[in-house]
Design a protein around this motif. Sequence first.
Motif, PDB file in Angstrom:
ATOM      1  N   TYR A 272     -76.159  14.952  61.211  1.00  0.00           N
ATOM      2  CA  TYR A 272     -75.310  14.516  60.096  1.00  0.00           C
ATOM      3  C   TYR A 272     -74.384  13.374  60.532  1.00  0.00           C
ATOM      4  CZ  TYR A 272     -71.223  14.663  57.005  1.00  0.00           C
ATOM      5  OH  TYR A 272     -70.178  14.328  56.169  1.00  0.00           O
ATOM      6  N   TYR A 353     -81.186  12.608  56.016  1.00  0.00           N
ATOM      7  CA  TYR A 353     -79.830  12.978  55.594  1.00  0.00           C
ATOM      8  C   TYR A 353     -79.136  11.823  54.866  1.00  0.00           C
ATOM      9  CZ  TYR A 353     -79.897  17.139  58.659  1.00  0.00           C
ATOM     10  OH  TYR A 353     -80.179  18.337  59.261  1.00  0.00           O
ATOM     11  N   PRO A 356     -79.047  11.765  50.456  1.00  0.00           N
ATOM     12  CA  PRO A 356     -77.969  12.386  49.667  1.00  0.00           C
ATOM     13  C   PRO A 356     -76.579  11.898  50.060  1.00  0.00           C
ATOM     14  CG  PRO A 356     -78.837  13.951  51.271  1.00  0.00           C
ATOM     15  CD  PRO A 356     -79.741  12.755  51.304  1.00  0.00           C
ATOM     16  N   GLY A 396     -68.494  22.459  46.391  1.00  0.00           N
ATOM     17  CA  GLY A 396     -69.831  21.943  46.613  1.00  0.00           C
ATOM     18  C   GLY A 396     -70.598  22.730  47.658  1.00  0.00           C
ATOM     19  N   PHE A 397     -69.936  23.035  48.765  1.00  0.00           N
ATOM     20  CA  PHE A 397     -70.591  23.826  49.814  1.00  0.00           C
ATOM     21  C   PHE A 397     -70.850  25.263  49.354  1.00  0.00           C
ATOM     22  CE2 PHE A 397     -69.686  20.469  52.833  1.00  0.00           C
ATOM     23  CZ  PHE A 397     -70.722  20.607  53.763  1.00  0.00           C
ATOM     24  N   SER A 398     -69.908  25.808  48.585  1.00  0.00           N
ATOM     25  CA  SER A 398     -70.076  27.183  48.113  1.00  0.00           C
ATOM     26  C   SER A 398     -71.269  27.303  47.165  1.00  0.00           C
ATOM     27  CB  SER A 398     -68.801  27.644  47.404  1.00  0.00           C
ATOM     28  OG  SER A 398     -67.696  27.599  48.279  1.00  0.00           O
ATOM     29  N   ILE A 399     -71.443  26.309  46.310  1.00  0.00           N
ATOM     30  CA  ILE A 399     -72.542  26.339  45.350  1.00  0.00           C
ATOM     31  C   ILE A 399     -73.892  26.152  46.052  1.00  0.00           C
ATOM     32  CG2 ILE A 399     -73.584  25.099  43.405  1.00  0.00           C
ATOM     33  CD1 ILE A 399     -70.711  24.451  42.491  1.00  0.00           C
ATOM     34  N   SER A 400     -73.909  25.292  47.094  1.00  0.00           N
ATOM     35  CA  SER A 400     -75.171  24.958  47.756  1.00  0.00           C
ATOM     36  C   SER A 400     -75.685  26.046  48.685  1.00  0.00           C
ATOM     37  CB  SER A 400     -75.015  23.656  48.546  1.00  0.00           C
ATOM     38  OG  SER A 400     -74.052  23.821  49.580  1.00  0.00           O
ATOM     39  N   GLN A 401     -74.823  26.998  49.067  1.00  0.00           N
ATOM     40  CA  GLN A 401     -75.249  28.038  49.995  1.00  0.00           C
ATOM     41  C   GLN A 401     -76.201  29.035  49.343  1.00  0.00           C
ATOM     42  OE1 GLN A 401     -71.224  29.165  51.730  1.00  0.00           O
ATOM     43  NE2 GLN A 401     -72.562  29.437  53.484  1.00  0.00           N
TER      44      GLN A 401
END
Length: 401
Positions: A272, A353, A356, A396-401
């Motif tokens: 990343y 990477y 996105p 954003g991170f919570s939704i993508s997990q």
Amino acid sequence: MKGLNALLQGNPVTAKIAGVLRDNPLYSGVAVIGGSTALAQAIGVAALPIITRLYGPADLGILAVYTSVLSIVVVAASLRYESAYAIPRQDETAANLFALCLVLLAVTSTVFALVVLIAGDLFTGTFSPGLSGQYLWLLVPGFFGVGLYSILNYWAIRQRDYPRVASTRVNQSASGAACKILLGLLSAGTAGLIVGHIVSQAAGIGTFARSMWKTDRENLSQVSVDGIRAVAKEYWSFPAFNLPASVVNTLSLQLPTIMLLAIYGSQTVGLYALAQNLLVLPGSIVSTALAQVYLGEASKLVREESSDLRPLYVTTVRQLALVAVPSIGALALAAPFLTPVIFGGAWVEAGWYCLPLALMMIPQFVAAPTSRLTIYGYNHWMLIWDLTRVGGVIAGFSISQ
């Protein structure tokens, strides 16, 4: 030089461009800092394929974690009083602010060293395996070096000493790259990357200090304890509002690295980090230059209460948008194919990477240079804005997990 001047004067197009650069302090400042930033980035780009073959993705991942933690804590180095340099009309007042920042840096560096000594296990527990105990103490010299450079850099911007700012950019890039490569050849491992980062961030301190002593010695002689107390009280809103806003702002930028470490480990963080560098490097040539010069020119217009501030803002945003989409977008599309060829097969995933990441980098490129709400006196709005950004990253991170 005479031949170049004759060419510029003989061609109406180039003469007009030269006139704009000469007469407009924003464009001339951007040209100076932009040119040096381009050279600095060219040095960084040339060194990167060597660095990626001396160090693996996990090493770069640990460096990214170190950089993220340092970026967050160093915001408090002088409680953001250096951001207030732009406001005082009198250089004597600004000099007392400078002295206040130095005192605060000495205090915060000592406090931070004690925190690392006493609560080092908390750091290693939170960021393990990214930031183990053997790298923890490197945060202390990094904190002091980056804090001191920032204090001096802000002063140079107030004085509109753009050539000096420009020269330090090249020094930082060259010294940092050389240090990382040398230590990599000596098999220093991750510690070599971290030491190289510290060197690159602190390089230029001597240049700024010598220049300030020569040109601002008279103003510095006016510094007094009463003056320091007065500016600390007058500009209290900077530690009250700008400091938490800056911490939150930095946290929003560094959270992806920290959350990727917690979820996927240092290997993914390294991939990343390379992808992020690939997208940031070309655009930052323009973005960094405009940010530095915009701060200097906008601060001057604010002090003068000039009506030219709004046109300056609109023009800057428009130019950034015109640069961002083609430069970052094209690079992101080409990255999956070019990354393994340039940096080695171990880094092939980093190219993917970039796709996105470009969606995040483009708006950040456009907004970042002109988002200094503090120079307009809107410290509280800056805090609200940054809190919203952090909430968005976490969501954003919570939704993508």
